[in-house]
Scaffold this motif. Sequence first.
Motif, PDB file in Angstrom:
ATOM      1  N   VAL A   1       0.848  -1.188   0.000  1.00 20.09           N
ATOM      2  CA  VAL A   1       0.000   0.000   0.000  1.00 20.09           C
ATOM      3  C   VAL A   1       0.884   1.237   0.000  1.00 20.09           C
ATOM      4  O   VAL A   1       2.012   1.214   0.496  1.00 20.09           O
ATOM      5  N   GLN A   2       0.371   2.314  -0.578  1.00 16.47           N
ATOM      6  CA  GLN A   2       1.101   3.585  -0.624  1.00 16.47           C
ATOM      7  C   GLN A   2       0.219   4.694  -0.076  1.00 16.47           C
ATOM      8  O   GLN A   2      -1.006   4.622  -0.145  1.00 16.47           O
ATOM      9  N   HIS A   3       0.879   5.714   0.471  1.00 17.09           N
ATOM     10  CA  HIS A   3       0.153   6.911   0.901  1.00 17.09           C
ATOM     11  C   HIS A   3       0.984   8.121   0.482  1.00 17.09           C
ATOM     12  O   HIS A   3       2.204   8.151   0.680  1.00 17.09           O
TER      13      HIS A   3
ATOM     14  N   PHE B   1       1.762  12.199   0.630  1.00 12.83           N
ATOM     15  CA  PHE B   1       1.629  13.418   1.412  1.00 12.83           C
ATOM     16  C   PHE B   1       2.112  14.591   0.555  1.00 12.83           C
ATOM     17  O   PHE B   1       3.103  14.478  -0.160  1.00 12.83           O
TER      18      PHE B   1
ATOM     19  N   ILE C   1       1.536   7.748  12.098  1.00 17.83           N
ATOM     20  CA  ILE C   1       1.049   7.008  10.936  1.00 17.83           C
ATOM     21  C   ILE C   1       0.825   5.560  11.361  1.00 17.83           C
ATOM     22  O   ILE C   1       1.689   4.953  11.998  1.00 17.83           O
TER      23      ILE C   1
ATOM     24  N   SER D   1      -4.024  -0.702   5.027  1.00 21.06           N
ATOM     25  CA  SER D   1      -4.094   0.704   4.616  1.00 21.06           C
ATOM     26  C   SER D   1      -3.381   1.567   5.643  1.00 21.06           C
ATOM     27  O   SER D   1      -3.234   1.179   6.804  1.00 21.06           O
ATOM     28  N   PHE D   2      -2.956   2.747   5.187  1.00 20.76           N
ATOM     29  CA  PHE D   2      -2.344   3.718   6.086  1.00 20.76           C
ATOM     30  C   PHE D   2      -3.417   4.605   6.694  1.00 20.76           C
ATOM     31  O   PHE D   2      -4.415   4.935   6.049  1.00 20.76           O
ATOM     32  N   GLU D   3      -3.176   5.026   7.914  1.00 19.68           N
ATOM     33  CA  GLU D   3      -4.071   5.984   8.571  1.00 19.68           C
ATOM     34  C   GLU D   3      -3.215   7.102   9.160  1.00 19.68           C
ATOM     35  O   GLU D   3      -2.286   6.854   9.917  1.00 19.68           O
ATOM     36  N   CYS D   4      -3.529   8.345   8.771  1.00 21.19           N
ATOM     37  CA  CYS D   4      -2.789   9.501   9.278  1.00 21.19           C
ATOM     38  C   CYS D   4      -3.756  10.669   9.421  1.00 21.19           C
ATOM     39  O   CYS D   4      -4.715  10.794   8.638  1.00 21.19           O
TER      40      CYS D   4
ATOM     41  N   ASP E   1      -2.834  14.849   5.422  1.00 18.98           N
ATOM     42  CA  ASP E   1      -2.126  14.538   4.184  1.00 18.98           C
ATOM     43  C   ASP E   1      -0.985  15.523   3.941  1.00 18.98           C
ATOM     44  O   ASP E   1      -0.242  15.395   2.974  1.00 18.98           O
TER      45      ASP E   1
ATOM     46  N   ILE F   1       6.073  10.169  -0.679  1.00 18.57           N
ATOM     47  CA  ILE F   1       5.330   8.920  -0.830  1.00 18.57           C
ATOM     48  C   ILE F   1       5.888   7.873   0.127  1.00 18.57           C
ATOM     49  O   ILE F   1       7.077   7.547   0.101  1.00 18.57           O
TER      50      ILE F   1
END
Length: 373
Positions: free
Chosen positions: A31-33, A35, A204, A211-214, A217, A325
């Motif tokens: 997974v990627q997140h 910012f 994070i 999934s990521f949770e922060c 963004d 990223i």
Amino acid sequence: MEKLRSKPALALAVCLIIVFSTMVTYAAFSVQHIFFNILSTDSVDIELSQLEMADGKEVPLKGCLVTPGQNISYIPRVTNEGADCYIRVIFDVDMNSECAKAISLDDISHMNDEWVKRGDSFYCKRILKKGESSDVFEGITVPSEWKNGDSSSFTITASAQAIQAANVYPDFESILPWGSIGIEGRSLNKTVCGKAVTIPGDEIIFKSGGSFECATDDLFSEFETLLPGDVYKKSVPVKNKSGRGMDVYFRTDNETSKLLETIDLSISCDGQMIYQGKLVSKELRSFIKVMNIPAGKEGLIDFQISMPPEAGNEFSKMNDQVKWILAAEYDNESRGIVRTGDLMNATLIFLLLTLMITSAVMGYVLMKNRRKR
């Protein structure tokens, strides 16, 4: 008949390959997140005005005929048009002809209490904020030793310099209140000193569902406007709540720009330097592994960005968007391990796909048999 049987078999094989690929992808889930934030630069920018009082009004300094002992209206004024800063003004008095006594800076009058004289320089003791002005003094007195009819004359040249106020602590009792700080270029500029700021990180979380949770963004929103020499540090905690060990990766995706190619970036984890270089680089265009976090544990990523002290005026008033990223995937030891909840989900998916494939194959065979009859 043999040809007819081969087609359902081929279809079944293709479907099984799809199912297998799906299960492999599921097992190696990543997974990627992304910012985003804006990095911008400020500048130290000042304006020096030389004024005089004429008929009760301030006007630009023109010069005039003088008499012995006369107090001449002369107002050097500095206005700050940039970042908060300290100011100094340097005066040079040039006597254009012989006279009984040369004019010196000791002959100034009505010096502002905000200023202190050190040698041929005057230092403003307070921080001048954007839009504020300060007058050094209000006049200069012609020596009474001069005689009427003498052709004595003089010229005063003034230049103003500024240093950013952040992280600078002048000693106004010293002969050199700014110490050995260097000043660049023209008479209104900047310093090589910068501020160092450490910012607590937003947490994070890598969740069980993959999934990521922060909370934001804009992970680096606290990175304020940069000045030469500024250093910003931020530690970002990453928690692994997925139930499996995971590898964490990082890269940037930024357009090449003069500013981003100048800003320095370093990334470290547990005291180990992972990356040290420019914010835009060939190395950061691909993911670099930052750390491994076992299931249920937490890791800490330390980011530091800095503006080189030698960055000049050409970097004033610039801004660019930065894309950070963060990515994670289950590590090699965990990819073959499936937790109870994941096993139930995987089993359900497999059963549904199997049912769909079986139904499709059977429907195909029945349709062919009916056509044959």
